[in-house]
Write an enzyme that holds these catalytic residues in place. Structure first.
Site, PDB file in Angstrom:
ATOM      1  N   ASP A   5      33.221  31.787  31.753  1.00  0.00           N
ATOM      2  CA  ASP A   5      33.615  32.466  32.983  1.00  0.00           C
ATOM      3  C   ASP A   5      35.064  32.143  33.331  1.00  0.00           C
ATOM      4  O   ASP A   5      35.566  31.054  33.025  1.00  0.00           O
ATOM      5  CB  ASP A   5      32.692  32.014  34.126  1.00  0.00           C
ATOM      6  CG  ASP A   5      32.962  32.733  35.424  1.00  0.00           C
ATOM      7  OD1 ASP A   5      32.530  33.876  35.558  1.00  0.00           O
ATOM      8  OD2 ASP A   5      33.629  32.139  36.301  1.00  0.00           O
ATOM      9  N   MET A  15      33.822  34.074  48.387  1.00  0.00           N
ATOM     10  CA  MET A  15      34.474  35.359  48.109  1.00  0.00           C
ATOM     11  C   MET A  15      34.917  36.076  49.392  1.00  0.00           C
ATOM     12  O   MET A  15      34.745  37.277  49.537  1.00  0.00           O
ATOM     13  CB  MET A  15      33.557  36.249  47.279  1.00  0.00           C
ATOM     14  CG  MET A  15      33.268  35.680  45.897  1.00  0.00           C
ATOM     15  SD  MET A  15      31.989  36.559  44.968  1.00  0.00           S
ATOM     16  CE  MET A  15      30.494  35.894  45.739  1.00  0.00           C
ATOM     17  N   LYS A  58      35.460  37.300  35.373  1.00  0.00           N
ATOM     18  CA  LYS A  58      35.139  38.228  36.460  1.00  0.00           C
ATOM     19  C   LYS A  58      35.807  37.684  37.713  1.00  0.00           C
ATOM     20  O   LYS A  58      35.388  36.669  38.255  1.00  0.00           O
ATOM     21  CB  LYS A  58      33.633  38.352  36.677  1.00  0.00           C
ATOM     22  CG  LYS A  58      32.895  38.962  35.494  1.00  0.00           C
ATOM     23  CD  LYS A  58      31.436  39.209  35.802  1.00  0.00           C
ATOM     24  CE  LYS A  58      31.260  40.371  36.767  1.00  0.00           C
ATOM     25  NZ  LYS A  58      31.747  41.645  36.207  1.00  0.00           N
TER      26      LYS A  58
END
Length: 251
Positions: free
Chosen positions: A36, A169, A57
């Site tokens: 990741d 986020m 991502k």
């Protein structure tokens, strides 16, 4: 069922030494590592025999499509290989593990999970606080600021839980988030932004909600970052010394 398998492995929030011993053992016997973008790339050194593929991502950046990642896992596992899908933080916390587990189970692939340290806990450690300080709250709520349909979370309902909010986020919506929570909790409610929590470049700001976004912008903080909100944040190191405090990681 294929003789191969996939392990969803938690890389922790930053430093390699925050990996669990189990994670290190799993990496040592991996055939393929899907790494990741938020995971420390040094993790690849713990998988000396593996083929390492970067499958990043990141919000607002060019990212590897989720469906492609799932196809890669299935493809290599069907060849009889041990695939280790390395995820930042804890694999089960906002890492699309649910989607990946469903795809693997539908394909008849054996799966395993290695838990780790989530970024919210690393952020609390950076500030020297307890997320569940009983003098201030009755628990902690983990929430993402990005719903699948792109709607905003119900910040008023979350504020009513009387818990510390650990928000993932949320940096692209920091101004609106602070305004909404300030309306629900009061503008003087303490909050913090911790960037690269648990990593070598860890930095943070602590401020009340009506000043938090400006303080974070002034300090140049951005993603990846954890936003913490609630009375427990008042316990942060130096938080009471002035309205805004910028903290750097201790050596």
């Amino acid at each position: 069922m294929s003789s191969g398998k996939v392990t969803l492995l938690s890389a922790g929030p930053g430093d390699v030494d925050l990996l669990t011993l189990r994670a290190a053992r799993v990496l040592a016997c991996a055939d393929v590592v899907l790494l990741d973008d938020l995971a420390n790339p040094e993790i690849a050194t713990l998988a000396p025999s593996a083929r390492v593929l970067r499958v990043g991502k990141r919000g607002g950046c060019r990212s590897t499509p989720q469906a492609f990642i799932e196809r890669l896992m299935v493809r290599y596992a069907r060849r009889g290989l041990h695939v280790v899908r390395v995820k930042g933080g804890d694999a089960l916390m906002f890492g699309r593990a649910g989607e990946e587990l469903a795809a693997l189970r539908d394909a008849g692939i054996a799966t395993a999970i290695v838990n780790g340290v989530s970024s919210a806990f690393a952020a609390a450690n950076a500030l020297g606080i307890s997320l569940t300080h009983r003098a201030h709250c009755q628990g902690v709520t983990f929430v993402t600021a990005h719903l699948q349909d792109h709607r905003e979370p119900d910040w008023s309902a979350l504020a009513a839980t009387r818990t510390t909010l650990a928000i993932y986020m949320g940096m692209s919506r920091l101004d609106a988030l602070c305004a909404a929570l300030g309306d629900a909790l009061g503008p003087h409610t303490p909050g913090a932004v911790v960037q690269h929590a648990g990593g070598a470049n860890e930095r943070s700001v602590v401020a009340r909600l009506d000043r938090l976004a400006d303080a974070a912008h002034a300090a140049g903080l951005g993603s990846p970052a954890i936003i913490l909100v609630g009375p427990a944040i008042a316990e942060a190191r130096n938080a009471s010394a002035r309205p805004e405090a910028t903290l750097a990681r201790a050596a």
